[in-house]
Scaffold this motif. Sequence first.
Motif, PDB file in Angstrom:
ATOM      1  N   ALA A  94       2.239  -1.614  -7.809  1.00 42.48           N
ATOM      2  CA  ALA A  94       1.890  -0.802  -6.996  1.00 42.48           C
ATOM      3  C   ALA A  94       2.665  -1.106  -5.636  1.00 42.48           C
ATOM      4  CB  ALA A  94       0.563  -1.028  -6.424  1.00 42.48           C
ATOM      5  N   ALA A  95       2.987  -2.169  -5.424  1.00 38.72           N
ATOM      6  CA  ALA A  95       3.638  -2.876  -4.253  1.00 38.72           C
ATOM      7  C   ALA A  95       5.171  -2.090  -4.150  1.00 38.72           C
ATOM      8  CB  ALA A  95       3.630  -4.175  -4.172  1.00 38.72           C
ATOM      9  N   HIS A  96       5.917  -2.351  -5.448  1.00 36.90           N
ATOM     10  CA  HIS A  96       7.294  -1.726  -5.479  1.00 36.90           C
ATOM     11  C   HIS A  96       7.044  -0.112  -5.203  1.00 36.90           C
ATOM     12  CE1 HIS A  96      10.144  -4.796  -6.491  1.00 36.90           C
ATOM     13  NE2 HIS A  96       9.111  -5.447  -6.642  1.00 36.90           N
ATOM     14  N   ALA A  97       6.034   0.386  -5.724  1.00 34.49           N
ATOM     15  CA  ALA A  97       6.079   1.954  -5.679  1.00 34.49           C
ATOM     16  C   ALA A  97       5.602   2.562  -4.315  1.00 34.49           C
ATOM     17  CB  ALA A  97       5.078   2.634  -6.864  1.00 34.49           C
ATOM     18  N   GLY A  98       5.093   1.600  -3.357  1.00 33.72           N
ATOM     19  CA  GLY A  98       4.567   2.083  -2.157  1.00 33.72           C
ATOM     20  C   GLY A  98       3.171   2.545  -2.327  1.00 33.72           C
ATOM     21  N   ALA A  99       2.501   2.436  -3.411  1.00 35.53           N
ATOM     22  CA  ALA A  99       1.307   2.936  -3.981  1.00 35.53           C
ATOM     23  C   ALA A  99      -0.045   2.252  -3.219  1.00 35.53           C
ATOM     24  CB  ALA A  99       1.060   3.057  -5.321  1.00 35.53           C
ATOM     25  N   ARG A 100      -1.058   3.009  -3.223  1.00 32.11           N
ATOM     26  CA  ARG A 100      -2.531   2.238  -3.226  1.00 32.11           C
ATOM     27  C   ARG A 100      -2.934   1.738  -4.408  1.00 32.11           C
ATOM     28  NH1 ARG A 100      -4.981   6.583   1.220  1.00 32.11           N
ATOM     29  NH2 ARG A 100      -5.246   7.767  -0.691  1.00 32.11           N
ATOM     30  N   LEU A 101      -3.701   0.691  -4.537  1.00 37.37           N
ATOM     31  CA  LEU A 101      -4.399   0.366  -5.834  1.00 37.37           C
ATOM     32  C   LEU A 101      -5.984   0.469  -5.749  1.00 37.37           C
ATOM     33  CD1 LEU A 101      -3.884  -1.094  -8.440  1.00 37.37           C
ATOM     34  CD2 LEU A 101      -4.369  -3.306  -7.195  1.00 37.37           C
ATOM     35  N   VAL A 102      -6.533   0.882  -6.656  1.00 39.69           N
ATOM     36  CA  VAL A 102      -7.872   1.099  -6.846  1.00 39.69           C
ATOM     37  C   VAL A 102      -8.311   0.177  -8.108  1.00 39.69           C
ATOM     38  CG1 VAL A 102      -9.979   2.460  -7.251  1.00 39.69           C
ATOM     39  CG2 VAL A 102      -8.164   3.441  -5.829  1.00 39.69           C
ATOM     40  N   ALA A 103      -9.150  -1.031  -7.851  1.00 37.13           N
ATOM     41  CA  ALA A 103      -9.207  -1.710  -9.156  1.00 37.13           C
ATOM     42  C   ALA A 103     -10.779  -1.907  -9.501  1.00 37.13           C
ATOM     43  CB  ALA A 103      -8.847  -3.263  -8.655  1.00 37.13           C
ATOM     44  N   LEU A 104     -10.861  -1.530 -10.811  1.00 40.55           N
ATOM     45  CA  LEU A 104     -12.120  -1.822 -11.155  1.00 40.55           C
ATOM     46  C   LEU A 104     -12.613  -3.253 -11.533  1.00 40.55           C
ATOM     47  CD1 LEU A 104     -14.793  -0.413 -12.580  1.00 40.55           C
ATOM     48  CD2 LEU A 104     -13.559  -0.325 -14.758  1.00 40.55           C
ATOM     49  N   ASP A 105     -13.827  -3.485 -11.117  1.00 43.20           N
ATOM     50  CA  ASP A 105     -14.393  -4.788 -11.092  1.00 43.20           C
ATOM     51  C   ASP A 105     -15.912  -4.835 -11.751  1.00 43.20           C
ATOM     52  OD1 ASP A 105     -14.435  -7.760 -10.808  1.00 43.20           O
ATOM     53  OD2 ASP A 105     -14.130  -7.551  -8.616  1.00 43.20           O
ATOM     54  N   CYS A 106     -16.402  -6.072 -11.716  1.00 46.44           N
ATOM     55  CA  CYS A 106     -17.794  -6.116 -12.401  1.00 46.44           C
ATOM     56  C   CYS A 106     -18.301  -6.880 -11.375  1.00 46.44           C
ATOM     57  CB  CYS A 106     -17.763  -6.724 -13.648  1.00 46.44           C
ATOM     58  SG  CYS A 106     -17.170  -8.275 -13.728  1.00 46.44           S
ATOM     59  N   LEU A 107     -19.541  -7.579 -11.678  1.00 41.47           N
ATOM     60  CA  LEU A 107     -20.587  -8.202 -10.673  1.00 41.47           C
ATOM     61  C   LEU A 107     -20.772  -9.855 -11.037  1.00 41.47           C
ATOM     62  CD1 LEU A 107     -23.451  -5.431 -10.866  1.00 41.47           C
ATOM     63  CD2 LEU A 107     -21.732  -5.772  -9.106  1.00 41.47           C
ATOM     64  N   TYR A 108     -19.797 -10.340 -11.953  1.00 38.68           N
ATOM     65  CA  TYR A 108     -19.923 -11.623 -12.341  1.00 38.68           C
ATOM     66  C   TYR A 108     -19.856 -12.715 -11.389  1.00 38.68           C
ATOM     67  CZ  TYR A 108     -19.424  -9.845 -17.213  1.00 38.68           C
ATOM     68  OH  TYR A 108     -19.428  -9.053 -18.458  1.00 38.68           O
ATOM     69  N   MET A 109     -19.050 -12.322 -10.117  1.00 37.28           N
ATOM     70  CA  MET A 109     -18.816 -13.235  -8.981  1.00 37.28           C
ATOM     71  C   MET A 109     -20.197 -13.614  -8.354  1.00 37.28           C
ATOM     72  SD  MET A 109     -18.446 -10.089  -8.114  1.00 37.28           S
ATOM     73  CE  MET A 109     -16.759 -10.005  -9.093  1.00 37.28           C
ATOM     74  N   TYR A 110     -21.052 -12.776  -8.251  1.00 43.19           N
ATOM     75  CA  TYR A 110     -22.400 -12.938  -7.669  1.00 43.19           C
ATOM     76  C   TYR A 110     -23.231 -14.281  -8.149  1.00 43.19           C
ATOM     77  CZ  TYR A 110     -20.891  -8.566  -5.354  1.00 43.19           C
ATOM     78  OH  TYR A 110     -20.260  -7.380  -4.852  1.00 43.19           O
ATOM     79  N   ALA A 143      -3.625  -9.791  -1.155  1.00 45.21           N
ATOM     80  CA  ALA A 143      -2.421  -8.773  -1.028  1.00 45.21           C
ATOM     81  C   ALA A 143      -2.716  -7.652  -0.269  1.00 45.21           C
ATOM     82  CB  ALA A 143      -2.405  -8.067  -2.411  1.00 45.21           C
ATOM     83  N   ASP A 144      -4.001  -6.778   0.156  1.00 47.06           N
ATOM     84  CA  ASP A 144      -4.318  -5.975   0.991  1.00 47.06           C
ATOM     85  C   ASP A 144      -4.096  -6.671   2.305  1.00 47.06           C
ATOM     86  OD1 ASP A 144      -5.977  -3.278   1.285  1.00 47.06           O
ATOM     87  OD2 ASP A 144      -6.686  -4.811   2.851  1.00 47.06           O
ATOM     88  N   ARG A 145      -4.764  -7.925   2.674  1.00 45.12           N
ATOM     89  CA  ARG A 145      -4.627  -8.512   4.076  1.00 45.12           C
ATOM     90  C   ARG A 145      -3.145  -8.605   4.252  1.00 45.12           C
ATOM     91  NH1 ARG A 145      -9.058 -11.723   1.944  1.00 45.12           N
ATOM     92  NH2 ARG A 145      -7.364 -13.388   1.462  1.00 45.12           N
ATOM     93  N   ARG A 146      -2.254  -8.946   3.526  1.00 47.96           N
ATOM     94  CA  ARG A 146      -0.790  -9.193   3.789  1.00 47.96           C
ATOM     95  C   ARG A 146      -0.213  -7.969   4.122  1.00 47.96           C
ATOM     96  NH1 ARG A 146      -1.098 -12.685  -0.727  1.00 47.96           N
ATOM     97  NH2 ARG A 146      -0.140 -11.211  -1.815  1.00 47.96           N
TER      98      ARG A 146
END
Length: 322
Positions: A94-110, A143-146
Motif C-alpha cells: 500500500a505504501a509503494h502504491a500510495g494507497a490507503r489500507l483498510v485492515a480487518l481485525d478481531c476483538l482478541y486484544m481486549y 505506519a499511519d502515524r508516521r
Amino acid sequence: MQASTTAPLHVVLGAGQIGGRLVELLRARGLRVRQVRRTGGAAGRELVAGDITDLEFARRATEGAAVVYDCMNPAYHRWPQELLPIARGALHGAAHAGARLVALDCLYMYGRPTGPMREDSPNAPCSKKGELRVRLAELRLAADRRGDVPVAIARASDFFGAGLTYSAWNDRFFRRILAGRKGEVFGDPDLPHAYTDVDDVARALATLGASDRAFGQIWHIPTAAAESTRSLARRLGRALGRDVDVAGMPRWLVRTMGLFSPMMRELVEMLYQFDVPFEVDDAKFRAAFGWGATSLDDAAARTAAWARVHYGLAPAVVPGRA
C-alpha cells in the motif's frame, strides 16, 4: 455493473470468508477490483496469486491501487510465524502504491470483557493470539502515524452467515441440525454472545475504504445486540422451518480434538469468549456512517436461504402461496 477502466483500483488481499464477498460487493458497485490470494486461480489482471510476505510480490500485487483491503488471515497455528509478516507485506504494498489500507481485525486484544467492548477499551489480552493482535494493531497504527500509509482498522466479532468454513456455523453444524441433532457450539450457549453478520463485514470494509474520515482510527463493524447462541440458533431454525437446538462442547472434548487438529488445539485458549457475556459497542460506526447491523432475523433468513440451496432442501413454504 461494468467497471470503468479509469476508475480507481481497489485491491483485496484474501480470498476467504470475507475477501471473496468484498470483491463481489466492490465489483457490483462498478469499481475496478484486483484480488490477491495465496494460491490457485487463473492469474491475470484481476486475480493475482502469490506470497504477500514477499515484499517484491506485495509491491507488484498492489501496484496502482487507490485502496488496499487486508483480509488475509493465516490458520490459527500459523499465527506466530505468519500474522505480522502478512501485515507488513500489505503495508509495504500500500505504501509503494500510495494507497490507503483498510485492515480487518478481531476483538482478541481486549481480552476477557467485563462489559461491552468499545474502540477505546484497553488492550488486556489473556491469550497468545490476543497478544499478537495487540502487536498487529500497533504495527498498522504506527505506519499511519508516521505517514507511511493511511490505515483504518475494522474489528468484527465471530461471524454468522452463509458458507462459513471457519466459524461455529460451519458445515458440521449444518449437517448435524439438518439430521435432527443438536448443533455443537463452544462454551455456554445461554450466555449473550455478539455475532457479526458476514455480509455486514464486507459492507463495512467497503464503507471505510470510500471515506476520507475513516483513516487513522479503529472501528467496530456494525454488530447486532448480543443474544445467546441458543437463541440465534433457534432463529435460524425458524427460518429453516424446523426445530434447532445446540449443545456446548465441553473443554475436555475440545482438548481431545486438539490432539489431532492444530486448529482445535489453538481454539482452547479462546474459549473464554464464551464463558462471559460477549458484547460489542458499534455506536461510533453507526454515528459516523448512518447504518447499523442487519437484524438477526434477516441474517438468519438469508443464511437459511443459502442452506436450502447448498444442502438441497425443499424451498420454504410462503404463507398464502400455493
